[in-house]
Every structure is written in C-alpha cells, then in structure tokens.
Design an enzyme around this catalytic site. Sequence first.
Site, PDB file in Angstrom:
ATOM      1  N   TYR A   1       0.846  -1.195   0.000  1.00 59.84           N
ATOM      2  CA  TYR A   1       0.000   0.000   0.000  1.00 59.84           C
ATOM      3  C   TYR A   1       0.885   1.250   0.000  1.00 59.84           C
ATOM      4  O   TYR A   1       1.653   1.486   0.926  1.00 59.84           O
ATOM      5  CB  TYR A   1      -0.926   0.055   1.211  1.00 59.84           C
ATOM      6  CG  TYR A   1      -1.964  -1.040   1.299  1.00 59.84           C
ATOM      7  CD1 TYR A   1      -2.222  -1.905   0.250  1.00 59.84           C
ATOM      8  CD2 TYR A   1      -2.701  -1.204   2.454  1.00 59.84           C
ATOM      9  CE1 TYR A   1      -3.172  -2.895   0.345  1.00 59.84           C
ATOM     10  CE2 TYR A   1      -3.668  -2.202   2.560  1.00 59.84           C
ATOM     11  CZ  TYR A   1      -3.889  -3.044   1.498  1.00 59.84           C
ATOM     12  OH  TYR A   1      -4.827  -4.025   1.611  1.00 59.84           O
ATOM     13  N   GLY A   2       0.767   2.023  -1.034  1.00 55.50           N
ATOM     14  CA  GLY A   2       1.593   3.225  -1.147  1.00 55.50           C
ATOM     15  C   GLY A   2       3.065   2.906  -1.255  1.00 55.50           C
ATOM     16  O   GLY A   2       3.907   3.728  -0.918  1.00 55.50           O
TER      17      GLY A   2
END
Length: 95
Positions: A32-33
């Site tokens: 994530y990210g």
Amino acid sequence: MGWGKVDDEESIAAVHRALELGVNFLDTADVYGAGHSERVLARALAGRRQQVVIATKFGNQFDENSKQVTGISADPDYVRQAVRSVTAAFGHRVY
C-alpha cells in the site's frame, strides 16, 4: 500502487479519530503506497500501539521509487524480510 498526492497529517488525524471512536483493528500491507502507508500508520500509532491489532499482508514485491510491482513471492527469505520490515516499522523485533 500509489495514490498520488496524499496528506500524511490528515491521514494521521483520521487514524487518531478512528481510535477515539473505538476502532481497534487496522489492516495494512507493505505494498500500500509502496510502503508509505505502513510508515504513516506507525507514526499515527506512536504511543498508542497497544490500543490496536494490526493485520498486514505481503507477497507482492515492489520498487518503492517507481511504485511498480516487480514480482510475487512466497519464498521463505522474502517472507522473513517482509515480516522484519513491518515489525521494524511498528517498533517490534523479530528474531
């Protein structure tokens, strides 16, 4: 893998508000990210880590700079590295 422009302080404030409202389970993943999400979550939970259960996932390998998935792995060495990375982000040690 990335979300474009984000405001870390706003994200931290949202986590703090969730805790105030009784949220005690947070789900994340190293991808994530491109790792950024877990670092921001760790900052948000500083001094509050014991208030929540954190679930994480791994398996997608990625390049943090390009934010591109570079492979998929369940290789034992990768699993150990992924576990060490997330536990380090949240201030824990894995042996």
